[in-house]
Design an enzyme around this catalytic site. Structure first.
Site, PDB file in Angstrom:
ATOM      1  CD1 TRP A  61      -2.335  -2.303   1.607  1.00  0.00           C
ATOM      2  CD2 TRP A  61      -3.042  -1.008  -0.110  1.00  0.00           C
ATOM      3  NE1 TRP A  61      -3.212  -2.668   0.882  1.00  0.00           N
ATOM      4  CE2 TRP A  61      -3.682  -2.289   0.003  1.00  0.00           C
ATOM      5  CE3 TRP A  61      -3.390  -0.253  -1.025  1.00  0.00           C
ATOM      6  CZ2 TRP A  61      -4.881  -2.530  -0.824  1.00  0.00           C
ATOM      7  CZ3 TRP A  61      -4.429  -0.658  -2.266  1.00  0.00           C
ATOM      8  CH2 TRP A  61      -4.994  -1.732  -2.042  1.00  0.00           C
ATOM      9  CG  ASP A 108      -3.369   3.871   4.034  1.00  0.00           C
ATOM     10  OD1 ASP A 108      -4.571   3.563   4.623  1.00  0.00           O
ATOM     11  OD2 ASP A 108      -3.052   3.296   2.961  1.00  0.00           O
ATOM     12  CE  LYS A 157      -8.686  -3.169   3.426  1.00  0.00           C
ATOM     13  NZ  LYS A 157      -7.929  -2.367   2.926  1.00  0.00           N
TER      14      LYS A 157
END
Ligand SMILES: *Cc1c(COP(=O)(O)O)cnc(C)c1O
Length: 360
Positions: free
Chosen positions: A102, A172, A196
């Site tokens: 990511w 993030d 999530k």
């Protein structure tokens, strides 16, 4: 009805109590005679849902008054672009820590808008560790420092918050937000896709320090400017109303369970139990250095990868679903966010022991 233990990395399990409440309120929310999905986002019913959700999130995370909470769309992936568009106008220098898949995506997007300095990279280790504070080569004059506290695919989590010497720290938090208390005042921006650990897909949470709003380049589309969403209470256009409502139910559920200190204890216990089952066996392995192991995403491999298919089939038959590792890493991955009960982790550990006994 029989619900399974779903180890998906995202969209992931939601608390059953939240789904039940949503079901009860589906056709008629609190006497409104309609579903939340059918309400005007500007009506008083939805405004009360929206305000309560924000208030509950603020209290869970102890968000200071000089931070704004935005309920947006576009996923964490849109933030990869919005951050440099809003904070690095004029191709300013920005620092990124490269610690997994990511981070890499965030870096690739930032390069379109900013002068990116990679202040640290763990790619040589195949992303199996986090860099130490002393290894960070920060520019000093960067517009911001960006990092990924928890790498969802590699299962690598920072054991500390990077110190940036006053430069705004952007994080993030998609796969670890609300898993434990954090000090929001250490950050310039915290952002997370909801699917999530917050709620359903389609909602993106941004917690931003006030002074970072309003710095976007002139040509930035209005929908990509933080100021647009801040000035309009996240209702410049139609927000993801149902996701916002469900996130609010999850925030209440977290409060009922004792808040983030209590969640941290449960999450610590769940992950410790699973890592110890892996470490105490010669059949299973996790490549991440112990201090950087994620509480939320636990990748592991079998000694013989030819048995992967059999492992997954047997797990599925036991109601243990979505354990296949990410295609870039292989093996297995158990994502054990807040909504995964301790019994789910124990059921996985028991299954792993039995599978090893029969096949090891
Ligand atoms: C899932 C994930 C993303 C991507 O989120 P989208 O909401 O699908 O854009 C980004 N970063 C991390 C750390 C993630 O886990």
């Amino acid at each position: 009805m029989s619900r399974v233990f779903n180890f998906s990395a995202g969209p992931a399990m939601l608390p059953e109590a939240v789904l039940q409440q949503a079901q009860e309120e589906m056709l008629d929310w609190h006497g409104a005679g309609m579903s939340v999905m059918e309400m005007s986002h500007r009506g008083k019913e939805f405004m009360s849902i929206a305000e309560q959700a924000e208030a509950d999130l603020r209290s869970l995370l102890n968000v200071p008054d000089n931070y704004k909470v935005l309920f947006l769309q576009g996923g964490a992936s849109s933030q990869f672009a919005m951050i440099p568009m809003n904070l690095a106008s004029g191709k300013r220098r920005v620092d990124y820590l490269n610690t997994g898949s990511w981070s890499k995506k965030a870096i690739a997007e930032a390069k379109r808008f900013a002068d990116v300095n990679i202040a640290a990279s763990t790619e040589d280790s195949k992303f199996t560790t986090t860099p130490a504070q002393s290894e960070l080569q920060l520019s000093g004059d960067a517009a911001y420092v960006h990092y990924t506290p928890n790498e969802t695919i590699q299962g690598v989590e920072f054991p500390y918050t990077p110190e940036t010497g006053g430069v705004p720290l952007i994080a993030d938090f998609s796969s670890t937000i609300l898993s434990r208390p954090i000090d929001v005042s250490n950050y310039g921006i915290i952002y997370a896709g909801a699917q999530k650990n917050i709620g359903p897909a389609g909602l993106t949470l941004v917690i931003i320090r006030e002074d970072l709003i309003g710095q976007a380049a002139e040509e930035t589309p209005v929908m990509f400017q933080y100021a647009t969403h801040n000035d309009n209470g996240s209702m410049y256009n139609t927000p993801p109303t149902y996701g916002w409502y469900l996130a609010g139910l999850v925030f209440k559920w977290l409060q009922d369970r004792g808040g983030l200190e209590a969640m941290a204890e449960v999450n610590q216990r769940k992950s410790a139990a699973l890592y110890s089952a892996i470490d105490n066996s010669d059949f299973y392995a996790n490549p991440v250095t112990p201090e950087s192991r994620s509480w939320m995403n636990v990748p592991f491999t079998l000694a013989n990868a030819d048995l992967d298919g059999k492992f997954l089939e047997g797990a599925s038959a036991e109601g243990l679903k979505t354990l296949k590792g990410h295609r870039s890493v292989g093996g297995m991955r158990a994502s054990i966010y807040n909504a995964m009960p301790e019994e789910g982790v124990q059921a996985l550990i028991d299954y792993m022991a039995e599978f090893e006994r029969v096949n090891g």
